[in-house]
Scaffold this motif. Sequence first.
Motif, short mmCIF file in Angstrom:
data_model
loop_
_atom_site.label_atom_id
_atom_site.label_comp_id
_atom_site.label_asym_id
_atom_site.label_seq_id
_atom_site.Cartn_x
_atom_site.Cartn_y
_atom_site.Cartn_z
N LEU A 289 95.91 -13.43 43.51
CA LEU A 289 95.01 -12.71 42.63
C LEU A 289 95.68 -12.56 41.27
CD1 LEU A 289 93.70 -9.81 44.92
CD2 LEU A 289 92.36 -11.74 44.07
N ALA A 290 94.87 -12.53 40.21
CA ALA A 290 95.40 -12.36 38.85
C ALA A 290 95.11 -10.95 38.37
CB ALA A 290 94.75 -13.38 37.90
N THR A 291 95.99 -10.45 37.51
CA THR A 291 95.86 -9.08 37.02
C THR A 291 94.56 -8.87 36.27
OG1 THR A 291 98.28 -8.98 36.83
CG2 THR A 291 97.01 -7.28 35.67
N ASP A 292 94.10 -9.89 35.54
CA ASP A 292 92.85 -9.70 34.81
C ASP A 292 91.65 -9.53 35.75
OD1 ASP A 292 92.80 -12.31 35.65
OD2 ASP A 292 92.31 -13.16 33.70
N GLN A 293 91.76 -10.00 36.99
CA GLN A 293 90.70 -9.73 37.97
C GLN A 293 90.61 -8.23 38.27
OE1 GLN A 293 92.29 -13.05 40.66
NE2 GLN A 293 90.15 -12.93 41.29
N LEU A 294 91.76 -7.57 38.36
CA LEU A 294 91.77 -6.12 38.58
C LEU A 294 91.12 -5.40 37.41
CD1 LEU A 294 92.63 -3.51 40.00
CD2 LEU A 294 94.87 -3.76 38.88
N ALA A 316 83.65 -4.49 43.73
CA ALA A 316 84.98 -4.95 43.34
C ALA A 316 85.34 -6.25 44.06
CB ALA A 316 86.01 -3.87 43.65
N ASP A 317 84.91 -6.37 45.34
CA ASP A 317 85.26 -7.58 46.11
C ASP A 317 84.60 -8.83 45.55
OD1 ASP A 317 86.92 -6.27 47.82
OD2 ASP A 317 85.43 -6.01 49.42
N LEU A 318 83.49 -8.67 44.82
CA LEU A 318 82.87 -9.83 44.19
C LEU A 318 83.79 -10.46 43.15
CD1 LEU A 318 79.23 -8.49 43.61
CD2 LEU A 318 80.02 -10.08 45.39
N ILE A 319 84.69 -9.65 42.59
CA ILE A 319 85.61 -10.13 41.56
C ILE A 319 87.00 -10.40 42.14
CG2 ILE A 319 86.71 -9.53 39.36
CD1 ILE A 319 84.25 -7.80 38.78
N LEU A 320 87.43 -9.57 43.09
CA LEU A 320 88.77 -9.72 43.67
C LEU A 320 88.77 -10.76 44.78
CD1 LEU A 320 89.86 -5.97 43.82
CD2 LEU A 320 90.29 -7.64 42.01
N ARG A 321 88.46 -11.99 44.40
CA ARG A 321 88.44 -13.11 45.34
C ARG A 321 89.68 -13.96 45.14
NH1 ARG A 321 82.31 -15.38 45.31
NH2 ARG A 321 83.01 -16.21 47.32
N HIS A 322 90.30 -14.34 46.22
CA HIS A 322 91.55 -15.09 46.15
C HIS A 322 91.36 -16.41 45.39
CE1 HIS A 322 92.76 -12.70 49.91
NE2 HIS A 322 93.39 -12.21 48.88
N LEU A 323 92.33 -16.70 44.52
CA LEU A 323 92.23 -17.90 43.69
C LEU A 323 92.65 -19.15 44.44
CD1 LEU A 323 93.78 -16.40 40.41
CD2 LEU A 323 91.36 -16.63 41.00
N ASN A 324 93.46 -18.97 45.47
CA ASN A 324 94.00 -20.14 46.18
C ASN A 324 93.32 -20.37 47.53
OD1 ASN A 324 95.04 -17.78 47.23
ND2 ASN A 324 97.03 -18.68 47.75
N VAL A 325 92.18 -19.71 47.75
CA VAL A 325 91.44 -19.89 49.00
C VAL A 325 90.04 -20.38 48.67
CG1 VAL A 325 90.52 -18.77 51.06
CG2 VAL A 325 92.76 -18.08 50.14
N PRO A 326 89.61 -21.54 49.17
CA PRO A 326 88.25 -22.05 48.86
C PRO A 326 87.18 -21.14 49.45
CG PRO A 326 89.28 -23.39 50.58
CD PRO A 326 90.34 -22.45 50.08
N ASP A 327 86.04 -21.12 48.78
CA ASP A 327 84.92 -20.31 49.26
C ASP A 327 84.44 -20.83 50.61
OD1 ASP A 327 85.00 -18.78 47.00
OD2 ASP A 327 83.54 -20.02 45.92
#
Length: 327
Positions: A289-294, A316-327
């Motif tokens: 996760l990236a800080t700007d997502q928080l 919040a979970d709509l934005i706090l989605r892992h960047l290295n995990v495919p949908d």
Amino acid sequence: MTGQIFRGNGEPHDWDMPPAPPWRQFRGQPIVEHPYHDNWAADYPNELERARTYQAHGREIELVNVALLLRRPLLVTGRPGTGKSALAYAIAHELKLSPVLRWPITSRSTLQDGLYRYDAIARLQDANLQPGQSPASIGRYLQLGPLGAALLPYERPRVLLIDEIDKSDVDLPNDLLNVLEEGEFRIPELVRIADTDNEVEVGIEHASAPVRINHGTVRCRAFPIVVMTSNGERDFPPAFLRRCVRLDITEPDHQHLEAIVRSHLGAEALAASTDIVNRFLQQRTTGELATDQLLNAIFVTMHSDVTHANDRSELADLILRHLNVPD
């Protein structure tokens, strides 16, 4: 380190640069006056906000000052969203050296892209459209790039951001070696006419006035403050690394995250969003996760009509989605 030039507190201040090491002294002439518009706050509000709110750690402050003292580029590595690029803006703001000269790197970037551009086709077209007239100066068709502009002989250094250098072609880091070591480069199109026209005015992007180039050579006086960012997607050759001061920005811990939220959104937003900060820290243990997502998640929940705790979490979970995990 005592006598810090960069303090990392976001407050602009006056400063004096200690003498350069004997092997990093440059004597470019004649001195070029600041050619850029000074109204950074009005022209670049997003950059100014990034500069003011950047939260520097002790280690970061120390390594920035090492790079300043040694007149060496700073190679900043870290995951996306950790504030690598923002560091360049923070330095420029605090040392009153704005605006930042930015060179975004792609796989097609070449050294000449950063140094200068020559529009030979436009020059030929103008000559054909105006037969019998004296041709316009070649400087009209030349424009310095961000690296070229940073190497002009200023009394005070410029801040140059070379963003995401790890995305470059494999040859670019090696191509940069001589320019960063010698602090100069030549423009062949001007060198060829130096005997008859030894001083040519050329343009700079976003500058308020052109600058004069003598004998086709650009040579720095104050070595620029070069910040090169990398997401760690590739390794660099040892010769390149040897000429850099290396800084690895790690993911912020709980205390540092709170300071970041406070600086961007205020103390009230932090007090009302401890649940989202804790959720971010928990989810970061299982994926990237990236800080700007928080920051985005807190901002959205602050300005939405959602009040129920579960609804806040879902939003919040709509934005706090892992960047290295495919949908």
